[in-house]
Design a protein around this motif. Structure first.
Motif, PDB file in Angstrom:
ATOM      1  N   VAL A 177       0.838  -1.202   0.000  1.00 20.39           N
ATOM      2  CA  VAL A 177       0.000   0.000   0.000  1.00 20.39           C
ATOM      3  C   VAL A 177       0.874   1.254   0.000  1.00 20.39           C
ATOM      4  CG1 VAL A 177      -1.670   1.349   1.341  1.00 20.39           C
ATOM      5  CG2 VAL A 177      -1.987  -1.113   1.071  1.00 20.39           C
ATOM      6  N   ILE A 178       1.913   1.263   0.828  1.00 20.62           N
ATOM      7  CA  ILE A 178       2.801   2.426   0.929  1.00 20.62           C
ATOM      8  C   ILE A 178       3.485   2.698  -0.411  1.00 20.62           C
ATOM      9  CG2 ILE A 178       4.894   3.338   2.034  1.00 20.62           C
ATOM     10  CD1 ILE A 178       2.638   3.310   3.990  1.00 20.62           C
ATOM     11  N   THR A 179       3.931   1.646  -1.095  1.00 16.71           N
ATOM     12  CA  THR A 179       4.646   1.851  -2.358  1.00 16.71           C
ATOM     13  C   THR A 179       3.749   2.404  -3.461  1.00 16.71           C
ATOM     14  OG1 THR A 179       4.318  -0.449  -3.067  1.00 16.71           O
ATOM     15  CG2 THR A 179       6.363   0.061  -1.878  1.00 16.71           C
ATOM     16  N   GLN A 180       2.455   2.354  -3.298  1.00 15.72           N
ATOM     17  CA  GLN A 180       1.523   2.897  -4.291  1.00 15.72           C
ATOM     18  C   GLN A 180       1.256   4.389  -4.092  1.00 15.72           C
ATOM     19  OE1 GLN A 180       0.472   1.015  -6.945  1.00 15.72           O
ATOM     20  NE2 GLN A 180       1.968  -0.368  -6.031  1.00 15.72           N
ATOM     21  N   MET A 181       1.730   4.969  -3.002  1.00 11.75           N
ATOM     22  CA  MET A 181       1.500   6.386  -2.723  1.00 11.75           C
ATOM     23  C   MET A 181       2.508   7.232  -3.495  1.00 11.75           C
ATOM     24  SD  MET A 181       0.803   6.283   1.355  1.00 11.75           S
ATOM     25  CE  MET A 181      -0.538   5.344   2.051  1.00 11.75           C
ATOM     26  N   LYS A 182       2.038   8.175  -4.273  1.00 12.23           N
ATOM     27  CA  LYS A 182       2.910   8.972  -5.142  1.00 12.23           C
ATOM     28  C   LYS A 182       3.910   9.829  -4.363  1.00 12.23           C
ATOM     29  CE  LYS A 182      -0.380  12.668  -5.571  1.00 12.23           C
ATOM     30  NZ  LYS A 182      -0.405  13.985  -5.884  1.00 12.23           N
ATOM     31  N   GLU A 183       3.622  10.144  -3.122  1.00  7.19           N
ATOM     32  CA  GLU A 183       4.518  10.977  -2.314  1.00  7.19           C
ATOM     33  C   GLU A 183       5.726  10.208  -1.782  1.00  7.19           C
ATOM     34  OE1 GLU A 183       0.282  12.316  -2.060  1.00  7.19           O
ATOM     35  OE2 GLU A 183       1.272  10.411  -1.684  1.00  7.19           O
ATOM     36  N   ILE A 184       5.680   8.894  -1.858  1.00  7.58           N
ATOM     37  CA  ILE A 184       6.745   8.043  -1.323  1.00  7.58           C
ATOM     38  C   ILE A 184       7.894   7.975  -2.320  1.00  7.58           C
ATOM     39  CG2 ILE A 184       7.337   5.705  -0.587  1.00  7.58           C
ATOM     40  CD1 ILE A 184       5.568   7.273   1.401  1.00  7.58           C
ATOM     41  N   VAL A 195       8.350  -1.607   8.074  1.00 12.90           N
ATOM     42  CA  VAL A 195       8.386  -0.825   6.846  1.00 12.90           C
ATOM     43  C   VAL A 195       9.050   0.514   7.154  1.00 12.90           C
ATOM     44  CG1 VAL A 195       7.007   0.255   5.020  1.00 12.90           C
ATOM     45  CG2 VAL A 195       6.261  -1.922   6.006  1.00 12.90           C
ATOM     46  N   VAL A 196      10.009   0.888   6.323  1.00  8.29           N
ATOM     47  CA  VAL A 196      10.669   2.190   6.448  1.00  8.29           C
ATOM     48  C   VAL A 196      10.522   2.880   5.103  1.00  8.29           C
ATOM     49  CG1 VAL A 196      12.828   3.421   6.866  1.00  8.29           C
ATOM     50  CG2 VAL A 196      12.317   1.325   8.154  1.00  8.29           C
ATOM     51  N   ALA A 197       9.891   4.063   5.106  1.00  5.05           N
ATOM     52  CA  ALA A 197       9.636   4.781   3.853  1.00  5.05           C
ATOM     53  C   ALA A 197      10.252   6.171   3.914  1.00  5.05           C
ATOM     54  CB  ALA A 197       8.133   4.902   3.614  1.00  5.05           C
ATOM     55  N   ARG A 198      10.599   6.701   2.736  1.00  7.23           N
ATOM     56  CA  ARG A 198      11.071   8.079   2.637  1.00  7.23           C
ATOM     57  C   ARG A 198      10.025   8.866   1.865  1.00  7.23           C
ATOM     58  NH1 ARG A 198      15.715   7.942  -0.395  1.00  7.23           N
ATOM     59  NH2 ARG A 198      14.782   9.060  -2.116  1.00  7.23           N
ATOM     60  N   VAL A 199       9.612   9.989   2.416  1.00 11.08           N
ATOM     61  CA  VAL A 199       8.579  10.812   1.803  1.00 11.08           C
ATOM     62  C   VAL A 199       9.133  12.199   1.528  1.00 11.08           C
ATOM     63  CG1 VAL A 199       7.637  11.582   4.025  1.00 11.08           C
ATOM     64  CG2 VAL A 199       6.168  11.572   2.023  1.00 11.08           C
ATOM     65  N   ARG A 200       8.618  12.824   0.473  1.00 12.77           N
ATOM     66  CA  ARG A 200       9.005  14.198   0.153  1.00 12.77           C
ATOM     67  C   ARG A 200       7.726  15.026   0.047  1.00 12.77           C
ATOM     68  NH1 ARG A 200      13.042  16.588  -4.271  1.00 12.77           N
ATOM     69  NH2 ARG A 200      14.337  15.099  -3.201  1.00 12.77           N
ATOM     70  N   GLY A 201       7.788  16.231   0.609  1.00 12.79           N
ATOM     71  CA  GLY A 201       6.655  17.141   0.543  1.00 12.79           C
ATOM     72  C   GLY A 201       7.124  18.577   0.480  1.00 12.79           C
ATOM     73  N   THR A 202       6.187  19.494   0.505  1.00 13.45           N
ATOM     74  CA  THR A 202       6.509  20.912   0.385  1.00 13.45           C
ATOM     75  C   THR A 202       7.098  21.497   1.661  1.00 13.45           C
ATOM     76  OG1 THR A 202       4.224  21.456   0.944  1.00 13.45           O
ATOM     77  CG2 THR A 202       4.786  21.323  -1.402  1.00 13.45           C
ATOM     78  N   SER A 203       6.785  20.890   2.813  1.00 15.83           N
ATOM     79  CA  SER A 203       7.290  21.385   4.099  1.00 15.83           C
ATOM     80  C   SER A 203       7.229  20.255   5.126  1.00 15.83           C
ATOM     81  CB  SER A 203       6.446  22.569   4.590  1.00 15.83           C
ATOM     82  OG  SER A 203       5.131  22.118   4.920  1.00 15.83           O
ATOM     83  N   PHE A 204       7.891  20.457   6.260  1.00 13.13           N
ATOM     84  CA  PHE A 204       7.823  19.451   7.324  1.00 13.13           C
ATOM     85  C   PHE A 204       6.413  19.378   7.905  1.00 13.13           C
ATOM     86  CE2 PHE A 204      12.509  20.280   7.474  1.00 13.13           C
ATOM     87  CZ  PHE A 204      12.878  19.027   7.011  1.00 13.13           C
ATOM     88  N   GLU A 205       5.708  20.496   7.915  1.00 11.65           N
ATOM     89  CA  GLU A 205       4.312  20.493   8.379  1.00 11.65           C
ATOM     90  C   GLU A 205       3.451  19.639   7.450  1.00 11.65           C
ATOM     91  OE1 GLU A 205       6.041  23.440   7.888  1.00 11.65           O
ATOM     92  OE2 GLU A 205       6.489  23.779  10.006  1.00 11.65           O
ATOM     93  N   TRP A 206       3.694  19.771   6.124  1.00 18.27           N
ATOM     94  CA  TRP A 206       2.964  18.965   5.161  1.00 18.27           C
ATOM     95  C   TRP A 206       3.230  17.482   5.406  1.00 18.27           C
ATOM     96  CZ3 TRP A 206       3.939  15.160   1.754  1.00 18.27           C
ATOM     97  CH2 TRP A 206       2.944  14.856   0.841  1.00 18.27           C
ATOM     98  N   ILE A 207       4.483  17.141   5.677  1.00 20.56           N
ATOM     99  CA  ILE A 207       4.839  15.738   5.945  1.00 20.56           C
ATOM    100  C   ILE A 207       4.112  15.227   7.187  1.00 20.56           C
ATOM    101  CG2 ILE A 207       6.729  14.224   6.679  1.00 20.56           C
ATOM    102  CD1 ILE A 207       8.516  15.739   4.669  1.00 20.56           C
ATOM    103  N   GLU A 208       4.061  16.027   8.238  1.00 21.91           N
ATOM    104  CA  GLU A 208       3.345  15.605   9.453  1.00 21.91           C
ATOM    105  C   GLU A 208       1.875  15.341   9.160  1.00 21.91           C
ATOM    106  OE1 GLU A 208       4.076  18.198  12.764  1.00 21.91           O
ATOM    107  OE2 GLU A 208       6.243  17.987  12.568  1.00 21.91           O
ATOM    108  N   GLN A 209       1.254  16.192   8.340  1.00 17.32           N
ATOM    109  CA  GLN A 209      -0.144  15.993   7.952  1.00 17.32           C
ATOM    110  C   GLN A 209      -0.303  14.727   7.116  1.00 17.32           C
ATOM    111  OE1 GLN A 209      -2.332  17.788  10.011  1.00 17.32           O
ATOM    112  NE2 GLN A 209      -3.507  17.429   8.188  1.00 17.32           N
TER     113      GLN A 209
END
Length: 128
Positions: free
Chosen positions: A69-76, A88-102
């Motif tokens: 399921v995690i590998t299907q998320m475009k943000e991963i 499971v250990v994933a790396r995510v990228r977002g616009t800000s650390f606040e966005w990542i927390e959300q």
């Protein structure tokens, strides 16, 4: 460094002495080692943003399902199926650390079979 800090290291197989070396450092109070069983990565380029590692504890019999399921998320950006406390250990990228927390609160914590989630923000010191 004062206070609590997390450092994540990814090492190649055969670096078995590394955990003992790191654990022997005076300021290391706790070390968790996870063996990578399966990997998923996507090539990413583009705007710099905030990044974090997400450590996901899932019921052992459902780790494969959570990984898929995690590998299907475009943000991963990358995801590893591991043996150890966090399956499971994933790396995510977002616009800000606040966005990542959300993202973690809404998309990861709410997944079925997820028992506990921690995350470590990535601070890129390249070029310093």
């Amino acid at each position: 460094m004062e206070g609590l800090g997390n450092i994540m290291m990814r090492v190649r197989l055969g670096s078995s002495c590394l955990p003992a070396t790191v654990q022997s450092l005076e300021s290391v109070s706790e070390l968790r080692v996870m063996q990578i069983l399966d990997d998923y990565k996507i090539a990413t380029e583009g705007e710099p943003g905030a990044e974090a590692y997400i450590l996901i504890e899932a019921k052992e019999e459902h780790r494969d399902e959570v990984f898929k399921v995690i590998t299907q998320m475009k943000e991963i950006q990358a995801c590893s199926h591991t043996a150890g406390e966090y399956g499971v250990v994933a790396r995510v990228r977002g616009t800000s650390f606040e966005w990542i927390e959300q993202f973690i609160a809404v998309r990861i914590r709410t997944l079925g079979h997820v028992q506990r989630v921690r995350h470590c923000d990535v601070i890129n010191l390249e070029g310093f």
